[in-house]
Design a protein around this motif. Sequence first.
Motif, PDB file in Angstrom:
ATOM      1  N   UNK A 198      14.419 -13.459   3.110  1.00  0.00           N
ATOM      2  CA  UNK A 198      15.007 -14.100   4.214  1.00  0.00           C
ATOM      3  C   UNK A 198      14.131 -14.484   5.282  1.00  0.00           C
ATOM      4  N   UNK A 199      13.098 -13.454   5.547  1.00  0.00           N
ATOM      5  CA  UNK A 199      12.131 -13.705   6.660  1.00  0.00           C
ATOM      6  C   UNK A 199      11.275 -14.998   6.282  1.00  0.00           C
ATOM      7  N   UNK A 200      10.999 -15.155   5.091  1.00  0.00           N
ATOM      8  CA  UNK A 200      10.324 -16.380   4.630  1.00  0.00           C
ATOM      9  C   UNK A 200      11.038 -17.415   4.356  1.00  0.00           C
ATOM     10  N   UNK A 201      12.232 -17.727   4.861  1.00  0.00           N
ATOM     11  CA  UNK A 201      13.137 -18.864   4.709  1.00  0.00           C
ATOM     12  C   UNK A 201      13.629 -18.928   3.179  1.00  0.00           C
ATOM     13  N   UNK A 214      15.344  -9.026   1.130  1.00  0.00           N
ATOM     14  CA  UNK A 214      14.985  -9.226  -0.078  1.00  0.00           C
ATOM     15  C   UNK A 214      15.891  -9.623  -1.136  1.00  0.00           C
ATOM     16  N   UNK A 215      16.170 -10.372  -1.931  1.00  0.00           N
ATOM     17  CA  UNK A 215      17.052 -10.876  -2.830  1.00  0.00           C
ATOM     18  C   UNK A 215      16.272 -10.953  -4.196  1.00  0.00           C
ATOM     19  N   UNK A 265       0.680  -1.129   0.025  1.00  0.00           N
ATOM     20  CA  UNK A 265      -0.166   0.032  -0.112  1.00  0.00           C
ATOM     21  C   UNK A 265       0.785   1.292   0.205  1.00  0.00           C
ATOM     22  N   UNK A 266       2.081   1.134   0.512  1.00  0.00           N
ATOM     23  CA  UNK A 266       3.033   2.385   0.469  1.00  0.00           C
ATOM     24  C   UNK A 266       4.173   1.865  -0.554  1.00  0.00           C
ATOM     25  N   UNK A 267       4.119   2.476  -1.495  1.00  0.00           N
ATOM     26  CA  UNK A 267       5.100   2.680  -2.658  1.00  0.00           C
ATOM     27  C   UNK A 267       6.582   2.631  -2.192  1.00  0.00           C
ATOM     28  N   UNK A 268       6.780   3.486  -0.970  1.00  0.00           N
ATOM     29  CA  UNK A 268       8.184   3.607  -0.559  1.00  0.00           C
ATOM     30  C   UNK A 268       8.545   2.372   0.358  1.00  0.00           C
ATOM     31  N   UNK A 269       7.750   1.494   0.528  1.00  0.00           N
ATOM     32  CA  UNK A 269       7.969   0.386   1.523  1.00  0.00           C
ATOM     33  C   UNK A 269       7.763  -1.180   0.625  1.00  0.00           C
ATOM     34  N   UNK A 270       8.341  -1.316  -0.454  1.00  0.00           N
ATOM     35  CA  UNK A 270       8.073  -2.491  -0.972  1.00  0.00           C
ATOM     36  C   UNK A 270       9.376  -3.408  -0.750  1.00  0.00           C
ATOM     37  N   UNK A 271       8.862  -4.740  -1.118  1.00  0.00           N
ATOM     38  CA  UNK A 271       9.953  -5.807  -0.716  1.00  0.00           C
ATOM     39  C   UNK A 271      11.446  -5.486  -1.452  1.00  0.00           C
ATOM     40  N   UNK A 272      11.180  -4.830  -2.519  1.00  0.00           N
ATOM     41  CA  UNK A 272      12.606  -4.716  -3.529  1.00  0.00           C
ATOM     42  C   UNK A 272      13.271  -3.713  -2.698  1.00  0.00           C
ATOM     43  N   UNK A 273      12.895  -2.806  -1.794  1.00  0.00           N
ATOM     44  CA  UNK A 273      13.600  -1.959  -0.922  1.00  0.00           C
ATOM     45  C   UNK A 273      13.964  -2.479   0.710  1.00  0.00           C
ATOM     46  N   UNK A 281       5.797  -6.364  -3.195  1.00  0.00           N
ATOM     47  CA  UNK A 281       5.282  -6.787  -1.936  1.00  0.00           C
ATOM     48  C   UNK A 281       5.332  -6.130  -0.703  1.00  0.00           C
ATOM     49  N   UNK A 282       5.020  -6.448   0.521  1.00  0.00           N
ATOM     50  CA  UNK A 282       5.295  -5.691   1.719  1.00  0.00           C
ATOM     51  C   UNK A 282       4.671  -6.691   2.832  1.00  0.00           C
ATOM     52  N   UNK A 283       5.441  -6.742   3.753  1.00  0.00           N
ATOM     53  CA  UNK A 283       4.933  -7.260   5.240  1.00  0.00           C
ATOM     54  C   UNK A 283       5.465  -6.561   6.254  1.00  0.00           C
ATOM     55  N   UNK A 284       4.917  -6.791   7.538  1.00  0.00           N
ATOM     56  CA  UNK A 284       5.117  -6.061   8.721  1.00  0.00           C
ATOM     57  C   UNK A 284       6.616  -6.138   9.227  1.00  0.00           C
ATOM     58  N   UNK A 285       7.261  -7.047   8.535  1.00  0.00           N
ATOM     59  CA  UNK A 285       8.923  -7.188   8.921  1.00  0.00           C
ATOM     60  C   UNK A 285       9.632  -6.402   8.198  1.00  0.00           C
ATOM     61  N   UNK A 286       9.209  -5.575   7.293  1.00  0.00           N
ATOM     62  CA  UNK A 286       9.821  -4.764   6.312  1.00  0.00           C
ATOM     63  C   UNK A 286      10.904  -3.903   7.037  1.00  0.00           C
ATOM     64  N   UNK A 287      12.180  -3.888   6.482  1.00  0.00           N
ATOM     65  CA  UNK A 287      13.249  -3.086   7.263  1.00  0.00           C
ATOM     66  C   UNK A 287      14.186  -2.493   6.003  1.00  0.00           C
ATOM     67  N   UNK A 288      14.188  -1.223   5.902  1.00  0.00           N
ATOM     68  CA  UNK A 288      14.974  -0.245   4.833  1.00  0.00           C
ATOM     69  C   UNK A 288      16.353  -1.136   4.386  1.00  0.00           C
ATOM     70  N   UNK A 289      16.404  -1.110   3.179  1.00  0.00           N
ATOM     71  CA  UNK A 289      17.708  -1.976   2.765  1.00  0.00           C
ATOM     72  C   UNK A 289      18.759  -0.690   2.739  1.00  0.00           C
TER      73      UNK A 289
END
Length: 112
Positions: free
Chosen positions: A92-95, A81-82, A69-77, A103-111
């Motif tokens: 890495x969060x999802x093994x 994410x690999x 929902x927030x384009x500044x917080x996507x899996x790519x960032x 995408x996005x999840x609640x464990x998002x952390x800025x790269x």
Amino acid sequence: MDKTMSRRAVLLRGLQIPVAGGLLLGLVGCESGDSNGSAGVALVCANPDDMTSAQASVRKTLRYTEVSADTAKTCAGCAFFFATADGCGSCGIFDGNAVNSAGHCDSWSADS
């Protein structure tokens, strides 16, 4: 011949027209784009039917969505994410299982 309509018939017609219009708009909205996820259709990178119940539970608990929902917080960032060449990636969060780069999840952390 008397061509009068009853009050019930008028009310029924008054309800049928908006419902039919809503269904038509809903069907137009369901029209899919091409296979790379264009036309507003999210690219699904991991098939839920292929996941174990534990994998599905982690995604649900972390409220993973295919489109952030927030384009500044996507899996790519995200630091976890690999990327892969197909618009998906692994997390890495999802093994290391597949996730959508948008995408996005609640464990998002800025790269960093």
